[in-house]
Scaffold this motif. Structure first.
Motif, mmCIF file in Angstrom:
data_model
loop_
_atom_site.group_PDB
_atom_site.id
_atom_site.type_symbol
_atom_site.label_atom_id
_atom_site.label_comp_id
_atom_site.label_asym_id
_atom_site.label_seq_id
_atom_site.Cartn_x
_atom_site.Cartn_y
_atom_site.Cartn_z
ATOM 1 N N LEU A 16 0.840 -1.190 0.000
ATOM 2 C CA LEU A 16 0.000 0.000 0.000
ATOM 3 C C LEU A 16 0.878 1.243 0.000
ATOM 4 C CD1 LEU A 16 -2.588 1.683 0.360
ATOM 5 C CD2 LEU A 16 -2.480 1.166 2.814
ATOM 6 N N ASP A 17 0.675 2.088 -1.003
ATOM 7 C CA ASP A 17 1.333 3.382 -1.096
ATOM 8 C C ASP A 17 0.365 4.391 -0.488
ATOM 9 O OD1 ASP A 17 2.630 5.715 -1.839
ATOM 10 O OD2 ASP A 17 2.724 5.238 -3.984
ATOM 11 N N LEU A 18 0.555 4.677 0.808
ATOM 12 C CA LEU A 18 -0.368 5.516 1.569
ATOM 13 C C LEU A 18 0.073 6.975 1.471
ATOM 14 C CD1 LEU A 18 -2.809 5.714 3.463
ATOM 15 C CD2 LEU A 18 -1.274 5.166 5.377
ATOM 16 N N GLU A 42 1.460 -6.441 -6.046
ATOM 17 C CA GLU A 42 0.206 -5.769 -6.389
ATOM 18 C C GLU A 42 0.068 -4.538 -5.484
ATOM 19 O OE1 GLU A 42 -3.091 -8.430 -6.258
ATOM 20 O OE2 GLU A 42 -2.302 -9.714 -7.855
ATOM 21 N N TRP A 43 -0.100 -3.377 -6.118
ATOM 22 C CA TRP A 43 -0.096 -2.106 -5.390
ATOM 23 C C TRP A 43 -1.493 -1.521 -5.245
ATOM 24 C CZ3 TRP A 43 4.054 0.276 -3.110
ATOM 25 C CH2 TRP A 43 5.308 -0.273 -3.377
ATOM 26 N N THR A 44 -1.691 -0.874 -4.096
ATOM 27 C CA THR A 44 -2.848 -0.021 -3.874
ATOM 28 C C THR A 44 -2.322 1.371 -3.562
ATOM 29 O OG1 THR A 44 -4.167 -1.850 -2.979
ATOM 30 C CG2 THR A 44 -4.901 0.388 -2.469
ATOM 31 N N LEU A 45 -2.914 2.383 -4.185
ATOM 32 C CA LEU A 45 -2.552 3.769 -3.915
ATOM 33 C C LEU A 45 -3.724 4.461 -3.249
ATOM 34 C CD1 LEU A 45 -1.754 3.076 -7.214
ATOM 35 C CD2 LEU A 45 -0.308 5.040 -6.737
ATOM 36 N N ILE A 46 -3.452 5.174 -2.160
ATOM 37 C CA ILE A 46 -4.493 5.934 -1.470
ATOM 38 C C ILE A 46 -3.999 7.354 -1.234
ATOM 39 C CG2 ILE A 46 -5.833 6.197 0.652
ATOM 40 C CD1 ILE A 46 -5.874 3.204 0.969
ATOM 41 N N VAL A 67 -9.451 7.302 -3.531
ATOM 42 C CA VAL A 67 -9.453 8.610 -2.872
ATOM 43 C C VAL A 67 -10.021 8.413 -1.468
ATOM 44 C CG1 VAL A 67 -10.393 10.947 -2.876
ATOM 45 C CG2 VAL A 67 -9.719 9.871 -5.038
ATOM 46 N N HIS A 68 -9.195 8.666 -0.459
ATOM 47 C CA HIS A 68 -9.625 8.461 0.934
ATOM 48 C C HIS A 68 -8.662 9.209 1.849
ATOM 49 C CE1 HIS A 68 -11.085 6.390 4.553
ATOM 50 N NE2 HIS A 68 -12.079 5.905 3.819
ATOM 51 N N ASP A 69 -9.134 9.625 3.021
ATOM 52 C CA ASP A 69 -8.264 10.342 3.951
ATOM 53 C C ASP A 69 -7.520 9.401 4.896
ATOM 54 O OD1 ASP A 69 -10.284 9.507 5.634
ATOM 55 O OD2 ASP A 69 -10.499 11.446 6.663
ATOM 56 N N GLY A 70 -7.569 8.118 4.593
ATOM 57 C CA GLY A 70 -6.879 7.114 5.395
ATOM 58 C C GLY A 70 -7.050 5.764 4.730
ATOM 59 N N LEU A 102 -3.026 7.483 10.891
ATOM 60 C CA LEU A 102 -2.533 6.696 9.763
ATOM 61 C C LEU A 102 -1.627 5.563 10.240
ATOM 62 C CD1 LEU A 102 -1.767 9.500 7.145
ATOM 63 C CD2 LEU A 102 -3.785 8.016 7.282
ATOM 64 N N TYR A 103 -0.856 5.794 11.296
ATOM 65 C CA TYR A 103 -0.019 4.723 11.851
ATOM 66 C C TYR A 103 -0.893 3.581 12.371
ATOM 67 C CZ TYR A 103 3.713 8.304 11.965
ATOM 68 O OH TYR A 103 4.633 9.281 11.655
#
Length: 198
Positions: free
Chosen positions: A62-64, A83-87, A112-115, A143-144
């Motif tokens: 996850l690329d947060l 496999e990547w997820t971008l937020i 699109v999300h704030d967390g 976020l942590y």
């Protein structure tokens, strides 16, 4: 409050530009825009994070706070099986990230999300984060915690943060949630922490 990159819909007029990124043996052109983080080029903290992380054997990451997608664009080429997820909270940034990662072998999921959405529970081997300092400590610490929930057992959260932006307090906060926290990089005021979920 003055608008900055941690805004869902930047009101500043769009003015796209191309930048060249050369890091970790990858050289690519990316599109950036006004109203997104580090629009002028790869920032030093993110560069150090990209150069330091080890995703050997990982299947998901996850690329947060993905911004315009530079972390995934580079590491998706260095680790083509992941496999990547971008937020990101910033709609303009996510639109750019989708375009900037279109050439990867595996198409990333972009949100699109704030967390991290609640349904993402124990799904990632790694979470990578350059914290949105201007959003404030409460947002960053949330976020942590959300990263801990989203990681699988034995998964790792990688964080890059400068000493002047609260590296010591971040280390203490991570110790409250994670089984082990290691300082894997420390140079010129930059720290990279790797926190493992037990």
């Amino acid at each position: 409050m003055t608008e900055h990159y941690y805004s869902q819909r930047p009101s500043v007029a769009s003015d796209e530009r191309k930048i060249r990124v050369d890091v970790r043996g990858v050289s690519i052109d990316l599109v950036t825009d006004r109203g997104v983080f580090a629009k002028g080029g790869l920032d030093e903290a993110t560069r150090r994070l990209i150069e330091t992380v080890d995703l050997t054997g990982a299947t998901s990451a996850l690329d947060l706070g993905a911004g315009y997608g530079v972390v995934t664009a580079v590491l998706g080429r260095a680790y083509p099986l992941v496999e990547w997820t971008l937020i990101d909270i910033n709609e303009r940034a996510i639109d750019l990230a989708i375009r900037n990662t279109a050439g990867l072998a595996k198409k990333p999921i972009a949100i699109v999300h704030d967390g991290i959405p609640e349904e993402m529970d124990s799904v990632y081997d790694h979470v990578l984060l350059n914290p949105p300092i201007r959003a404030g400590k409460a947002v960053i610490y949330r976020l942590y915690e959300e990263s801990h929930r989203a990681l699988r057992h034995g998964g790792k959260l990688w964080i890059v943060i400068q000493k002047k932006h609260g590296a010591p307090s971040t280390f203490e906060e991570l110790q409250r949630h994670y089984g082990s926290v290691e300082t894997v990089y420390k140079k010129s005021g930059y720290f990279i922490f790797c926190a493992e979920k037990d």
